[in-house]
Enzyme design. Sequence first.
Site, PDB file in Angstrom:
ATOM      1  CB  THR A 204      69.198  39.720 -17.907  1.00 29.48           C
ATOM      2  OG1 THR A 204      69.304  38.672 -16.947  1.00 29.48           O
ATOM      3  CG2 THR A 204      68.019  40.601 -17.546  1.00 29.48           C
TER       4      THR A 204
ATOM      5  CG  HIS B 149      23.841  39.506  15.185  1.00 29.53           C
ATOM      6  ND1 HIS B 149      25.188  39.737  15.298  1.00 29.53           N
ATOM      7  CD2 HIS B 149      23.250  40.724  15.109  1.00 29.53           C
ATOM      8  CE1 HIS B 149      25.408  41.039  15.307  1.00 29.53           C
ATOM      9  NE2 HIS B 149      24.245  41.662  15.184  1.00 29.53           N
TER      10      HIS B 149
ATOM     11  NE  ARG C 116      65.957  36.826 -11.514  1.00 29.74           N
ATOM     12  CZ  ARG C 116      64.839  36.101 -11.355  1.00 29.74           C
ATOM     13  NH1 ARG C 116      64.137  36.226 -10.259  1.00 29.74           N
ATOM     14  NH2 ARG C 116      64.431  35.281 -12.291  1.00 29.74           N
TER      15      ARG C 116
ATOM     16  CB  SER D 185      23.310  11.044  -0.156  1.00 26.12           C
ATOM     17  OG  SER D 185      23.759  10.185   0.881  1.00 26.12           O
ATOM     18  CB  SER D 186      26.886   6.834  -1.317  1.00 24.83           C
ATOM     19  OG  SER D 186      27.250   7.057   0.042  1.00 24.83           O
TER      20      SER D 186
ATOM     21  NE  ARG E 121      59.326  27.222 -14.118  1.00 19.48           N
ATOM     22  CZ  ARG E 121      59.580  27.305 -15.417  1.00 19.48           C
ATOM     23  NH1 ARG E 121      58.608  27.024 -16.274  1.00 19.48           N
ATOM     24  NH2 ARG E 121      60.763  27.660 -15.865  1.00 19.48           N
TER      25      ARG E 121
ATOM     26  CG  HIS F 116      68.835  29.205 -19.198  1.00 17.87           C
ATOM     27  ND1 HIS F 116      67.952  30.095 -19.773  1.00 17.87           N
ATOM     28  CD2 HIS F 116      69.364  29.844 -18.115  1.00 17.87           C
ATOM     29  CE1 HIS F 116      67.948  31.228 -19.077  1.00 17.87           C
ATOM     30  NE2 HIS F 116      68.796  31.100 -18.067  1.00 17.87           N
ATOM     31  CG  ASP F 117      63.249  28.585 -18.642  1.00 21.99           C
ATOM     32  OD1 ASP F 117      64.236  29.342 -18.559  1.00 21.99           O
ATOM     33  OD2 ASP F 117      62.333  28.570 -17.780  1.00 21.99           O
TER      34      ASP F 117
END
Length: 465
Positions: free
Chosen positions: A124, A173, A339, A299-300, A348, A96-97
């Site tokens: 909590t 346009h 909850r 460009s290659s 996260r 539990h973090d």
Amino acid sequence: MTRGPLYAVSPLDGRYARYTEPLVDYASEAALMGARVEVEVEYLLALADLEATPLALDSGTRSELRALYRSFDADDADVVKRLETDGYGGYAATNHDVKAVEYFIRLHLPDEDTQGPWVHFGLTSEDVNNLAHRLCLGPAVTDVLVPAIRELRDALADDARRHRDLPMLARTHGQPATPTTYGKELAVYAARLGRALGRLEAATAGLSGKLAGASGTYAAHRAAYPDVDWRAFSESFVESLGLEHAGLSTQVNPCDDLASVFDALRGVNNVLRDLDLDMWLYVSDRYLGQEAKAGETGSSTMPHKVNPIDFENSEGNLTKANSDLTFLADYVTTSRLQRDLSDSTVKRNVGAALSHCLIGYRKAAAGLEKVTPNAALMREDLEANPEVIGEAVQTILRREGDTDAYERIKELTRGERATLSDFRDLFDELDVGESVREELHALTPAGYVGLGDELVDELGSQRDR
């Protein structure tokens, strides 16, 4: 073998790590741990200040406790993680973090047996988490994203002033339209970005926090000390952290405030995505030249190419950011009954959304630094589209009472490549006064920019909105 950034699963910690590094102190797991420590420590000190509690903490202990979060480092984060996953210092793994953070603080108390029970007293986990997330998000926006956005706005404003009177063919346009100035078009983006920035700053200033227990009723607090005004205590504590107080909540803090920040960021990003698209088109039309970086390959297979990669990269990252921000804003504002935990893993990913924003801002800024207006080509394009003065012609003729003015010019120009000579032949045939005829003959596409240059002054003399 040590695996470096090339082995990162996400490009945010791999290819783009040099751009996202400024967010590490706010958006990483270690940053969240440090923010949780701050909340728990300050809450413990606030409890010690209550006359009702027997908790006593001398000034030295208070300083040492505050140092836990003020100097929270990688070693501390490692201890918290070990408390969560492996166990540490006599504590078994918490899995539990938040509980791991509680035990981390207990390990640093001078009298763990008597002081330890007051860490996380009556709370909590969401009391801690909702505050910690906002302590991370607020500075991430104000200290990292806002300065990057402001730099972009200022760069646009500076370029707008520099090129305020550079005439340019407009396109509505996608078709040739009433000319504008390059500076005025940049000023539009600077003004839009300034307004979007104001909305973002207001939303960030409105972040709120709750501290009201498992169901938002202060039940545990009141059971322990029924005579304490816990609502006033909570309000004072939350505001001491620089947040507004959310007086009504369930176990979770309704995240409408987070959604407002995410929506405001989307507003910023939408302005810049629009800018990216326009700048890309101006480069494509050769209205803008690009600085060729020595040694860089465009460009290659086509050695001549200098691609607008910064604007393209910005567009892609801002689009990804907005997708994430839309999802976050929609998701975090819902929770089953009092909850559910589904939002925990979602939150996260806030750092990833912010990171894509930051990359987008940096790339847009890099793109702006590389481009230079091609004034000669802009003028050449204006001269090649003289039909755009048709609007001015029919408007002047309307002023003179010509009821067929619009139709007359429409017949000459709609779907046709009218030349200046065609217009001048028409002017010579019109039944108008000589001064009006001279006025019409003086019209040129490059000179038909209205108040385009003066409109740049709408940005004001200051850089602020």
